[in-house]
Design an enzyme around this catalytic site. Sequence first.
Site, PDB file in Angstrom:
ATOM      1  N   HIS A  99       0.910  -1.099   0.147  1.00 49.36           N
ATOM      2  CA  HIS A  99       0.266  -0.182  -0.087  1.00 49.36           C
ATOM      3  C   HIS A  99       0.692   1.518   0.111  1.00 49.36           C
ATOM      4  O   HIS A  99       1.716   1.181   0.333  1.00 49.36           O
ATOM      5  CB  HIS A  99      -1.168   0.166   1.510  1.00 49.36           C
ATOM      6  N   ASP A 101       0.640   4.583   2.212  1.00 48.97           N
ATOM      7  CA  ASP A 101      -0.319   5.595   3.420  1.00 48.97           C
ATOM      8  C   ASP A 101      -1.340   6.183   2.685  1.00 48.97           C
ATOM      9  O   ASP A 101      -0.785   7.058   1.870  1.00 48.97           O
ATOM     10  CB  ASP A 101       0.954   5.736   4.277  1.00 48.97           C
ATOM     11  N   HIS A 253       4.976  -0.080   0.684  1.00 45.55           N
ATOM     12  CA  HIS A 253       5.259  -1.006   1.031  1.00 45.55           C
ATOM     13  C   HIS A 253       4.614  -1.782   1.924  1.00 45.55           C
ATOM     14  O   HIS A 253       3.497  -1.649   1.424  1.00 45.55           O
ATOM     15  CB  HIS A 253       6.158   0.553   2.315  1.00 45.55           C
ATOM     16  N   ARG A 268       6.759   5.902  14.051  1.00 36.70           N
ATOM     17  CA  ARG A 268       6.813   6.650  12.417  1.00 36.70           C
ATOM     18  C   ARG A 268       6.108   8.496  12.977  1.00 36.70           C
ATOM     19  O   ARG A 268       5.104   8.539  13.255  1.00 36.70           O
ATOM     20  CB  ARG A 268       6.024   6.040  11.513  1.00 36.70           C
TER      21      ARG A 268
HETATM   22 FE   LIG Z   1       2.020   1.973   5.703  1.00 34.92          FE
END
Ligand SMILES: [Fe+2]
Length: 279
Positions: A99, A101, A253, A268
Site C-alpha cells: 500500500h 499510506d 510498502h 513513525r
Molecule cells: Fe503503511
Amino acid sequence: MSDPEIIATTSSIGAEIRGLDLADCSDDQLAVLQWALLEHHVVFLRGQQLDDEAHEAFARRWGDPIPNPIVAHLRGAATIGVVYNDAEHLPDRDGEGWHTDHSWASYIPDVAILRSVTAPAVGGDTMWCNIAAAHDALSPALRDLLSGLTARHDPGERFALEMRARMPAELVDELLLAFPGVDHPVITRHPVTGRPGVFVNPGYTRVINGVHPAESEVLLRILFDALAHPDHVCRFRWQEGDVAIWDEHATLHRGPNDFAPHRRELRRFTVGAAEPVAV
Ligand SMILES: [Fe+2]
C-alpha cells in the site's frame, strides 16, 4: 563532517546510508540524504540513537509532520504513529498488504520516517517496491491506455474491522462517512523528479474507472504483479535503533506477518502532503 557513504541495496530500490548521525547531522549531510532518497526511493540508517523528541526534531527538518487523516479528523494535531505487536496484540492474520499510506484520502504524505524501538527475534521485515520501475516494465501501449484513467481508492473492510475493534461504533460510522474513498490517476508523476509511476495498490485500490469491471480486474492484477515483481522490491531486516525513510510518491510498502508472537515496536512520523498528480 564527512560525506555519508551510500551503498545501494539493489539497482532498482533501496540504499543504506553510513556515517550519518540523524540526531546531529549538518544541512549538507541532510541534502545528501535527500538526494539519496530521490535516487533510491527508500534509505536505511542503522543503529541511530533517536528518542521520540529527536525523531520529531529530525522529521521537522523535512517539513511539517502531517497526521494520518483519521488522527487529523479526531484530534487535529500530528502525533507519532506507533506500530506495536506482541503475544497479546497479534499482527493482523492476513499481514499488511502492499500500500501507499492512506491512498484512500485526497492527499498522501511526501515522506515517512520509521524507527525501530523493539526488533522481533525473528521476521518482521518491511518491504518496499519501486512504482516507477513497475511503470517502465509495462508495454508502451498499456502505459498509453492507463495514463488517461483513474482508479477508486477506499479504506475497505479490513480498515472498518480494525476500527470497530478499537473505537465505538458511532465513531467508526463517522469515519467511514468522512472517508468514503477518492479517485486518483492510475499513472502519476513524481512531484520532484517527474518520473511516471503506477499509483494503484492492493491495499486500497478497488476498481479502475471507465472500463468494464472484468477489464478493471485484469488490469489491476497486471499492475499489482508488476509492482510486486522481485526485480522492483527490496527488503529490510530491522535491528533496534534502525531508521528507514521512504518516498511515498515513489514506493509502496508492506510488512509480512511472520514474527508473531514476538514483540515488535516501530514508531513513525509522516511529513508533507500532496495530491497524486496525473502524468
Ligand atoms: Fe503503511
